[in-house]
Structure formats: C-alpha cells, structure tokens
Motif scaffolding. Sequence first.
Motif, PDB file in Angstrom:
ATOM      1  N   MET A   1       0.815  -1.324  -0.065  1.00  0.00           N
ATOM      2  CA  MET A   1       0.208  -0.079  -0.163  1.00  0.00           C
ATOM      3  C   MET A   1       0.806   1.270   0.031  1.00  0.00           C
ATOM      4  N   ALA A   2       2.072   1.201   0.653  1.00  0.00           N
ATOM      5  CA  ALA A   2       2.843   2.239   0.606  1.00  0.00           C
ATOM      6  C   ALA A   2       3.425   2.842  -0.663  1.00  0.00           C
ATOM      7  N   THR A   3       3.631   1.666  -1.544  1.00  0.00           N
ATOM      8  CA  THR A   3       4.002   1.717  -2.965  1.00  0.00           C
ATOM      9  C   THR A   3       2.914   2.553  -3.772  1.00  0.00           C
ATOM     10  N   VAL A   4       1.841   1.987  -3.470  1.00  0.00           N
ATOM     11  CA  VAL A   4       0.581   2.742  -4.127  1.00  0.00           C
ATOM     12  C   VAL A   4       0.573   4.188  -3.926  1.00  0.00           C
ATOM     13  N   SER A   5       0.699   4.381  -2.532  1.00  0.00           N
ATOM     14  CA  SER A   5       0.607   5.935  -2.188  1.00  0.00           C
ATOM     15  C   SER A   5       1.706   6.697  -2.867  1.00  0.00           C
ATOM     16  N   ARG A   6       2.961   6.102  -2.720  1.00  0.00           N
ATOM     17  CA  ARG A   6       4.029   6.915  -3.134  1.00  0.00           C
ATOM     18  C   ARG A   6       3.660   7.286  -4.924  1.00  0.00           C
ATOM     19  N   VAL A   7       3.236   6.357  -5.650  1.00  0.00           N
ATOM     20  CA  VAL A   7       2.868   6.414  -6.917  1.00  0.00           C
ATOM     21  C   VAL A   7       1.765   7.611  -6.966  1.00  0.00           C
ATOM     22  N   VAL A   8       0.598   7.187  -6.334  1.00  0.00           N
ATOM     23  CA  VAL A   8      -0.596   8.299  -6.346  1.00  0.00           C
ATOM     24  C   VAL A   8       0.067   9.811  -6.198  1.00  0.00           C
ATOM     25  N   ASN A   9       1.089   9.763  -5.377  1.00  0.00           N
ATOM     26  CA  ASN A   9       1.488  11.229  -4.734  1.00  0.00           C
ATOM     27  C   ASN A   9       2.783  11.668  -5.530  1.00  0.00           C
ATOM     28  N   ASN A  10       2.914  10.942  -6.537  1.00  0.00           N
ATOM     29  CA  ASN A  10       3.987  11.265  -7.591  1.00  0.00           C
ATOM     30  C   ASN A  10       5.363  11.229  -7.040  1.00  0.00           C
ATOM     31  N   ASN A  11       5.626  10.436  -5.926  1.00  0.00           N
ATOM     32  CA  ASN A  11       6.935  10.263  -5.333  1.00  0.00           C
ATOM     33  C   ASN A  11       7.961   9.975  -6.388  1.00  0.00           C
ATOM     34  N   PRO A  12       9.096  10.292  -6.697  1.00  0.00           N
ATOM     35  CA  PRO A  12       9.849   9.853  -7.701  1.00  0.00           C
ATOM     36  C   PRO A  12      10.693   8.561  -7.360  1.00  0.00           C
ATOM     37  N   ASN A  13      10.507   8.214  -5.997  1.00  0.00           N
ATOM     38  CA  ASN A  13      11.251   7.126  -5.628  1.00  0.00           C
ATOM     39  C   ASN A  13      10.636   5.584  -5.853  1.00  0.00           C
ATOM     40  N   VAL A  14      10.112   5.461  -7.347  1.00  0.00           N
ATOM     41  CA  VAL A  14       9.374   4.539  -7.457  1.00  0.00           C
ATOM     42  C   VAL A  14      10.042   4.008  -9.026  1.00  0.00           C
ATOM     43  N   LYS A  15      10.303   2.648  -8.966  1.00  0.00           N
ATOM     44  CA  LYS A  15      10.808   2.164 -10.289  1.00  0.00           C
ATOM     45  C   LYS A  15       9.720   2.311 -11.596  1.00  0.00           C
ATOM     46  N   PRO A  16      10.023   2.669 -12.633  1.00  0.00           N
ATOM     47  CA  PRO A  16       9.132   2.975 -13.868  1.00  0.00           C
ATOM     48  C   PRO A  16       8.151   1.622 -13.961  1.00  0.00           C
ATOM     49  N   GLN A  17       8.849   0.621 -13.889  1.00  0.00           N
ATOM     50  CA  GLN A  17       7.743  -0.657 -14.227  1.00  0.00           C
ATOM     51  C   GLN A  17       6.802  -0.944 -13.235  1.00  0.00           C
ATOM     52  N   THR A  18       7.277  -0.672 -11.914  1.00  0.00           N
ATOM     53  CA  THR A  18       6.270  -0.551 -10.802  1.00  0.00           C
ATOM     54  C   THR A  18       5.176   0.368 -10.892  1.00  0.00           C
ATOM     55  N   ARG A  19       5.717   1.778 -11.477  1.00  0.00           N
ATOM     56  CA  ARG A  19       4.772   2.692 -11.334  1.00  0.00           C
ATOM     57  C   ARG A  19       3.737   2.382 -12.353  1.00  0.00           C
ATOM     58  N   LYS A  20       4.276   1.673 -13.693  1.00  0.00           N
ATOM     59  CA  LYS A  20       3.265   1.329 -14.727  1.00  0.00           C
ATOM     60  C   LYS A  20       2.247   0.217 -14.102  1.00  0.00           C
ATOM     61  N   LYS A  21       2.641  -0.630 -13.416  1.00  0.00           N
ATOM     62  CA  LYS A  21       1.906  -1.593 -12.900  1.00  0.00           C
ATOM     63  C   LYS A  21       0.967  -1.084 -11.894  1.00  0.00           C
ATOM     64  N   VAL A  22       1.257  -0.341 -11.115  1.00  0.00           N
ATOM     65  CA  VAL A  22       0.313   0.556 -10.143  1.00  0.00           C
ATOM     66  C   VAL A  22      -0.865   1.258 -11.239  1.00  0.00           C
ATOM     67  N   PHE A  23      -0.374   1.935 -12.018  1.00  0.00           N
ATOM     68  CA  PHE A  23      -1.469   2.528 -12.951  1.00  0.00           C
ATOM     69  C   PHE A  23      -2.467   1.787 -13.499  1.00  0.00           C
ATOM     70  N   GLU A  24      -1.831   0.712 -14.133  1.00  0.00           N
ATOM     71  CA  GLU A  24      -2.781  -0.223 -14.881  1.00  0.00           C
ATOM     72  C   GLU A  24      -3.770  -0.786 -13.978  1.00  0.00           C
ATOM     73  N   ALA A  25      -3.336  -0.981 -12.624  1.00  0.00           N
ATOM     74  CA  ALA A  25      -4.295  -1.577 -11.754  1.00  0.00           C
ATOM     75  C   ALA A  25      -5.517  -0.454 -11.244  1.00  0.00           C
ATOM     76  N   ILE A  26      -4.907   0.635 -11.262  1.00  0.00           N
ATOM     77  CA  ILE A  26      -5.743   1.803 -10.863  1.00  0.00           C
ATOM     78  C   ILE A  26      -6.739   1.891 -12.076  1.00  0.00           C
ATOM     79  N   GLU A  27      -6.523   1.612 -13.189  1.00  0.00           N
ATOM     80  CA  GLU A  27      -7.417   1.918 -14.366  1.00  0.00           C
ATOM     81  C   GLU A  27      -8.226   0.659 -14.411  1.00  0.00           C
ATOM     82  N   ARG A  28      -7.809  -0.344 -14.242  1.00  0.00           N
ATOM     83  CA  ARG A  28      -8.480  -1.616 -14.290  1.00  0.00           C
ATOM     84  C   ARG A  28      -9.528  -1.638 -13.304  1.00  0.00           C
ATOM     85  N   LEU A  29      -9.380  -1.049 -11.959  1.00  0.00           N
ATOM     86  CA  LEU A  29     -10.318  -1.173 -10.919  1.00  0.00           C
ATOM     87  C   LEU A  29     -11.144   0.309 -10.939  1.00  0.00           C
TER      88      LEU A  29
END
Length: 338
Positions: free
Chosen positions: A18-46
């Motif tokens: 959940m901490a990783t999702v929070s970092r992605v949503v809040n545009n934290n730069p300390n997230v790997k691009p592939q992880t960011r992509k996975k999270v955004f895809e999950a956000i879109e699907r759900l």
Amino acid sequence: MTVTVTIYDVAREAGVSMATVSRVVNNNPNVKPQTRKKVFEAIERLGYRPNAVARGLASKKTTTVGVVIPDISNSIFSEVARGIEDIANMYHYNIILCNADKKKDKEIRVINTLLEKQVDGLLFMGGAVTDEHIQAFKTSSVPIVLCATADENKMIPSVDIDHEGAAFDGVNVLIQNGHRDIAMISGSLQDPANGYARYQGYKRALETAGIPVREDYVRIGNYRYESGVEATKYFLGLPQRPSAIFAATDEMAIGAIHTLQDNGLRVPEDVSVISVDNIRMASMVRPTLTTVAQPMYDIGAVSMRLLTKLMNKETKEGDLTQVILPHEVIHRNSVAHK
C-alpha cells in the motif's frame, strides 16, 4: 450496490505494498518505472479514485483555498474572482467560494467555517476589515491575503489600489474641465479601505483646487445602482444643482446618469458624471462612462499568486506583502467642459 475500491485493492491487484501505491499516487519519484506502470494499470482496471480528504490528512495539505466574496452579484467581484481562479488552476489549487452578502456577521462565520474545513489559505475580498475580522484571522494557522481591500494598520498581506489616489484623479478630471460645483455619491465612511479613502480623495482634490467642500453635496450610498438614483434625486432637489457628480462606484454613477436623463437633463451637457471601477457596464451605458479603472482581474490574480507564495513559504521576511496596483483614468463621453 456500488463497491468502493480502496488503496488496499489496488495494492493487491498490482502485487505491491500500500505504501508503494501511495507513493505512486502522490508522484513520489522514488518508484521504479515498471512498478509505477503496474500500479497505474491496476488503478485503471479497478477504477480507483484516491480519497482527497485522506491524502490531505496524510500530507497536512488540502490544496484548497477559501475565498470570501462580499457580494457575488457585483460584477467587480466576479472579475476579481476570475483572476483568482485562473491562478489557482495554474498552481493546482481548488477554490471554495463563499458569498457573505456584505454582512459582517456572515463574513466572520464564513471565515471560521473555511478555517475549520482545513483550507490551506484564505482570500478575503472587498469590504471593511474590522477588529472582529482581525480577531478571526488571528485564530488562523494558514496564510491570509486581503484582496481589493486592506486593514487599517497594514498588518495583513493585501493587494489593492490606492483608492484615495483614484478618487483624487477622478475629481481632478472634473476640475480640469472647469467644474467647481462637484457633488459626490460616496460609499460607507465606516469602510476605511474603500469608502472613506475615496471620500478623502474627493475632499483633497477640491481643497487642492481651492474649492470649498459642501456638506449638502455629499450623499452616502451603498455602492449599488439604487443608491446612485436616490442620491441624484436629492441633488436635483437642491437650490443650486451641481454641475458634476463624482460617484464612488460605476454602479452608483449609472444610477445617477439614468436619474438625470429621467428628469430631462443631458449627460454630460447639463451634468457631467465620473466614477471609479470600470465595470463592463461602464462602456455599455449611454453616454459611455468616464471612470478610473482598477485592474480587477489583476487584483485577483496577484492576490492568489501572493497567497501561493505564502502557503509554500516562498516569501522571505521583509518581502513586499502590501501590493498596490496602478489605476488609470478611462476617458469616455460622460464628462464635458463647463
């Protein structure tokens, strides 16, 4: 039944914490691009929508600014509000706009309500700033900017014009055109930032030109059209009718023009009229209204920009927070040489 998708559901779908999702949503730069992509895809699907209130609690920011407007039907304030909104959008702030109906008790109540809603900053627009307002502002832990007004002691950051100077320049247009019998439709003299300041400008212009200030040539209005009508009716009943009228606002000036015309007088041939503001109607009335323009959109825009600087601690001690914007005489057709 609608099922609310939570941050936990997104984390499980993306296979991250959940901490990783929070970092992605809040545009934290300390997230790997592939992880960011996975999270955004999950956000879109759900169809996940982040909870703005929860995010605000976490960051201690709501990205919301409260704006207290004295009279939403007054075109001056709508133009100022447009300037506020455009800059707020540029800096990604949301606006809560509250109309206070020019009632002090309601203004104080609205200020307290906005502060309770945890706004990041507050803009107080127009109207007199009383001791009660100052007391309410003192309870705030967020920045406050006064917009198109100022407190008497200049304790609170503000953006405004020189109201006395604007009135002085307006009355001088009449004096330069040979007028000496100049009446004024004033705003409230209990409003030091606007009504009283414009009255002082009128008085100073007459005194500088050696023209006596006549009590019977000054009527107090409420800035609106109807009070311009009433004041002009009073002037027309005087033994010596004024040759010119200076109105503290365009709305009152338009009321004056219509009343003069209704009584068979020509503007400007019989009576000249000038005012302050430059609302849109000033160029629509016939004759078109000579007025001292205040830059209403700019007042709103500069106020909001100053507030963003204060909210983001971009200003340093000693930086200018009492901003005076320039006014300008707009010559149209309502003033004639006497």
